[in-house]
Scaffold this active site. Structure first.
Site, PDB file in Angstrom:
ATOM      1  N   CYS A 134     -36.823  37.030 -13.638  1.00  0.00           N
ATOM      2  CA  CYS A 134     -35.389  36.994 -13.921  1.00  0.00           C
ATOM      3  C   CYS A 134     -34.907  35.568 -14.167  1.00  0.00           C
ATOM      4  O   CYS A 134     -34.686  34.810 -13.227  1.00  0.00           O
ATOM      5  CB  CYS A 134     -34.629  37.624 -12.756  1.00  0.00           C
ATOM      6  N   CYS A 137     -31.558  34.690 -12.720  1.00  0.00           N
ATOM      7  CA  CYS A 137     -31.544  34.438 -11.281  1.00  0.00           C
ATOM      8  C   CYS A 137     -32.106  33.056 -10.950  1.00  0.00           C
ATOM      9  O   CYS A 137     -31.591  32.364 -10.088  1.00  0.00           O
ATOM     10  CB  CYS A 137     -32.406  35.444 -10.520  1.00  0.00           C
ATOM     11  N   ASP A 138     -33.192  32.694 -11.605  1.00  0.00           N
ATOM     12  CA  ASP A 138     -33.978  31.560 -11.119  1.00  0.00           C
ATOM     13  C   ASP A 138     -33.989  30.329 -12.030  1.00  0.00           C
ATOM     14  O   ASP A 138     -34.523  29.293 -11.655  1.00  0.00           O
ATOM     15  CB  ASP A 138     -35.429  32.021 -10.889  1.00  0.00           C
TER      16      ASP A 138
END
Ligand code: NAP
Length: 313
Positions: A134, A137-138
């Site tokens: 993701c 997300c990261d």
């Protein structure tokens, strides 16, 4: 056989929880078997900025906690476990958690989809330590790092382009020499000064002990091996619907997604509805999942209303 509930909801991402809110407010007292990975894919994200109603953004897990609380407030009950088996062949429908049998006059399937993994050594050990599924997300953790994205579809292009906001260089590793992505996304990635492509190549191994230090690549045409020194590896090779429970019981499409009927959330079994990513491989957004969850609950409610009362059946 236990007393049947009006409705059993299997899965608890935005689709299942929205269905639970609507069904609970319609006094169906739904039982939500939420799964061990309760909350779905939003539990793996950080900030969600495109869910309407939260102009300052909202953390994915926090959003799911709030949806769950909202469903509980109106009388939804939760079982925190995975369903091991279902029987959709007779009514009331059956769902088993271990040896515990649950029966429902109707069922909503909202088991979502999971990111595909490469199936190589070290991949799971380094998940969250350099390996990610993701970018949203990261990505933030890779400011000025050299990183890689695996895949040749729209997701891979989208992630690669997004990651250029943070990384100093993004290498896209694709197993063929031709991208699967739509032309507009492909052109954008191909023209990007920070993105390089490694064609015809597979990642054979992720390297590093506690955190990612590189990826061992193999050219699938020449067989030549090389090491790409990267601190981040984003796996963007698609998603698989979580439908193994329903094989042979619900109609699934060629990719394993539950088939729903046109604009309806009805499945091939009367009284069973599906919503969210388990039946949608196109939009895959929290808000669309929530929308279809609402639709499934309203359809289930109307379907139940049209049935004769249990006592008379
Ligand atoms: P996808 O279209 O199925 O593409 C998956 C990619 O990963 C393909 O290039 C595939 O290679 C590769 N791949 C699959 N398994 C692999 C493996 N084991 N090892 C290495 N590579 C592997 O999946 P997606 O990109 O997630 O897209 C899914 C759907 O969502 C598509 O319909 C897409 O258009 C849509 N989507 C749209 C947008 C957008 O428009 N903004 C963004 C994201 C997704 P091959 O090409 O060789 O098969």
């Amino acid at each position: 056989m236990p007393e049947p509930r009006e409705l059993i909801i299997i899965g608890s991402g935005p689709a299942g929880l929205t269905a639970a809110i609507y069904a609970a407010r319609a006094n169906l007292e739904p039982l939500v078997i939420e799964g061990l990975a309760a909350g779905g894919q939003l539990m793996l994200t950080t900030e969600v900025e495109n869910f309407p109603g939260f102009p300052d953004g909202m953390m994915g897990p926090e959003l799911m906690v709030r949806m769950r609380e909202q469903a509980e407030r109106f009388g939804a009950e939760f079982v925190t476990a995975d369903v091991d088996r279902v029987d959709l062949g007779e009514r009331p429908f059956g769902a088993w958690v271990g040896n515990t049998e649950h029966r429902g006059r109707s069922v909503i399937v909202s088991t979502g989809a999971s990111a595909r993994m490469l199936g190589i050594e070290g991949e799971y050990d380094l998940l969250g330590h350099g390996v990610s599924t993701c970018a949203t997300c990261d990505g933030f953790f890779f400011r000025e790092h050299e990183i890689a994205v695996v895949g040749g579809g729209d997701s891979a292009m989208e992630e690669a382009i997004f990651l250029t906001k943070f990384a100093s260089k993004v290498t896209v590793i694709h197993r063929r020499h031709e991208l699967r992505a739509s032309k507009i996304m492909a052109d954008r990635a191909l023209a990007h000064p920070k993105i390089e492509f490694v064609w015809d190549s597979a990642v054979d191994e992720v390297l590093g002990d506690k955190k990612l230090e590189g990826a061992r690549l193999r050219n699938l045409v020449t067989g030549e091996e090389s090491v790409l020194p990267v601190t981040g590896l984003f796996v963007a090779i698609g998603h698989d619907p979580n439908t193994s429970l329903f094989k042979g019981q619900l109609e699934l499409d060629a990719n394993g997604y539950v088939v729903t009927e046109g604009a309806s959330m009805r499945t091939s079994v009367d009284g069973v509805f599906a919503c969210g990513d388990v039946q949608d491989h196109v939009f895959r957004q929290a808000i669309t999942a929530a929308g279809t969850g609402c639709m499934a609950a309203i359809e289930a409610e109307r379907w139940l209303q049209a049935l004769e009362p249990i006592a008379a059946s």
